[in-house]
Scaffold this motif. Structure first.
Motif, short mmCIF file in Angstrom:
data_model
loop_
_atom_site.label_atom_id
_atom_site.label_comp_id
_atom_site.label_asym_id
_atom_site.label_seq_id
_atom_site.Cartn_x
_atom_site.Cartn_y
_atom_site.Cartn_z
N ASP A 4 0.84 -1.20 0.00
CA ASP A 4 0.00 0.00 0.00
C ASP A 4 0.88 1.25 0.00
O ASP A 4 1.68 1.45 0.92
CB ASP A 4 -0.90 0.01 1.23
N THR A 24 0.28 4.44 0.57
CA THR A 24 0.06 5.36 1.68
C THR A 24 0.74 4.85 2.95
O THR A 24 1.43 5.60 3.66
CB THR A 24 -1.44 5.55 1.93
N LYS A 34 3.38 2.99 -6.80
CA LYS A 34 2.53 3.90 -7.58
C LYS A 34 2.08 3.29 -8.90
O LYS A 34 1.02 3.62 -9.43
CB LYS A 34 3.30 5.19 -7.88
N GLU A 89 3.93 6.40 5.16
CA GLU A 89 3.87 6.61 6.61
C GLU A 89 5.05 5.96 7.32
O GLU A 89 5.62 6.53 8.26
CB GLU A 89 2.55 6.05 7.16
#
Length: 435
Positions: free
Chosen positions: A368, A370, A394, A374
């Motif tokens: 993932d 995102t 991406k 993080e």
């Protein structure tokens, strides 16, 4: 007319029983009973005893044999004879010798030598039967690994050794200058293998890696070799299955192809014969409970296991054991948290039996974008150095997993060695860069 002999090697000697042969090699040792000389001869492929009977050879041949010193190089001619009493099953009745060089006083004798002395003379020590056996087994382990991966659809890809960033942070890395930029010797090719897996589905690398850890334990080297498979569309569970199948294949291959070398090392092969997949699995939580029951009452959840902890855990199993689901905070930034329990990650360390510690570390990777961003923030990693790695999430991110197999620790375990320094031809350790 003089007979022309074909140069043969000891590993092929069974084909020539009753025939006259010529060999090139070195004198490993010799002894004499007065009328018979016994020459322990090696050629790199094995060892064989040559027998000279004084009344059956020319006087100059007898005298030449008497002048031979340990590690003198020579050609010998003789007749191959089967002999069940001989370690190799064969002996050579020698009738001619041609000296290439009479060696100087050889520094490594039968007496006990200190480790530092042997390591200073590593270039000569590797000629000894046990060291040769280790290096032969190492070669067969490499062959087994590559055969398994090649036959199961993996493509070999070579990641760079010089990198602009580290795989798990820049601590314990060798820094160098790449013209006017900072660079590091690689500690892992994993991130690059993730990129390769997106291109080729299943890939692996095999090459040297470097850790600038000031460690002197029997499990650590500064320069060591890693096999790092990476697989698209493979989850945590399948990742473990591939690891255990690979290890079982390696052990079976060594048992089938290295009988004489294992015998030379005095290895207990009954322990190796028990290495069959599937392997037992315990979670990190269960491992902590086990340690508490075994007296490690001070060990706290969230700490990483050290050598004594891994050894104690391994004592409960006859086969390698997976320890899964480590705390997220003590594992690398790229490992995927368990969706059902984010404080642990979908990872596993494979601990070898008999106190040899971790031989494989692996995980399912974060797919993932995102979440990965993080994790970058949480680990304070420079995004500019890892922009290419973030691109993988991406442009068509998929579930993927991989692992790293440490070659030298695997060799140490299979050979039953006390220290990894004997598992590599010329070890690089703390305070040792010679020879």
């Amino acid at each position: 007319m003089e007979v022309t002999y074909v140069l043969v090697t000891i590993d092929q000697i069974a084909k020539y029983v009753g025939q006259e042969v010529k060999m090139g090699g070195w004198l490993h040792n010799k002894r004499s009973s007065g009328k018979i000389q016994f020459l322990q001869f090696r050629d790199g492929t094995g060892f064989i005893q040559g027998v000279l009977v004084k009344k059956q050879v020319e006087p100059e041949v007898w005298e030449t044999a008497k002048q031979l010193t340990q590690e003198s190089s020579l050609y010998i001619w003789g007749t191959v004879r089967a002999d069940e009493r001989a370690p190799s099953g064969f002996e050579l009745d020698v009738h001619k010798i041609e000296v290439i060089q009479i060696a100087e006083d050889y520094p490594i004798q039968k007496k006990e030598h200190g480790v530092d002395f042997l390591m200073d003379h590593r270039h000569l020590w590797i000629r000894s039967p046990k060291q040769r056996a280790v290096l032969k087994i190492r070669a067969e382990i490499i062959r087994a690994i590559q055969d398994y991966l090649d036959q199961h659809g993996f493509t070999l890809v070579d990641p760079p050794i010089l990198t602009p960033s580290s795989c798990e942070g820049t601590t314990n890395l060798f820094h160098t200058k790449y013209f006017d930029e900072d660079a590091y010797l690689t500690q892992s090719g994993q991130l690059y293998m993730e990129a390769a897996a997106i291109a080729l589905n299943k890939v692996y690398s095999f090459g040297p890696t470097f850790r600038a850890e000031k460690s002197k334990t029997r499990r650590h080297l500064i320069e060591f070799w890693m096999i790092e498979p990476e697989m698209a569309f493979v989850d945590h569970e399948r990742n473990l299955e591939i690891q255990e199948q690979l290890i079982a294949h390696i052990v079976t291959h060594v048992l089938n192809h290295c009988k004489s070398e294992l015998k030379t090392l005095g290895r207990d092969i009954e322990k190796l014969e028990k290495i069959k997949a599937p392997f037992p699995r315990i979670t990190y939580d269960e491992a902590v409970e086990l340690l508490h029951k075994e007296g490690f009452t001070d060990f706290k959840w969230g700490e990483d296991f050290g050598a004594p902890h891994e050894t104690k855990i391994a004592e409960s199993f006859e086969r390698p054991v997976f320890i899964t689901h480590y705390p997220t905070e003590i594992k690398a930034f790229y490992m995927k948290p368990d969706p059902a329990r984010p404080e642990v990650v979908l990872c596993a360390d494979l601990i070898a039996p008999e106190g040899y510690g971790e031989i494989i570390g692996g995980s399912q990777r974060i797919d993932d974008p995102t979440l990965l961003a993080e994790r970058f923030e949480a680990h304070n990693l420079p995004k500019e150095a890892y922009a290419w790695y973030l691109d993988l999430r991406k442009y068509g991110s998929v579930p993927h997993s991989g692992f790293g197999l440490g070659l030298e620790r695997t060799v140490a375990w299979i050979c039953g060695l006390e220290h990894v320094r004997e598992t590599i031809p010329f070890p690089r350790m703390l305070y040792r860069l010679y020879p």
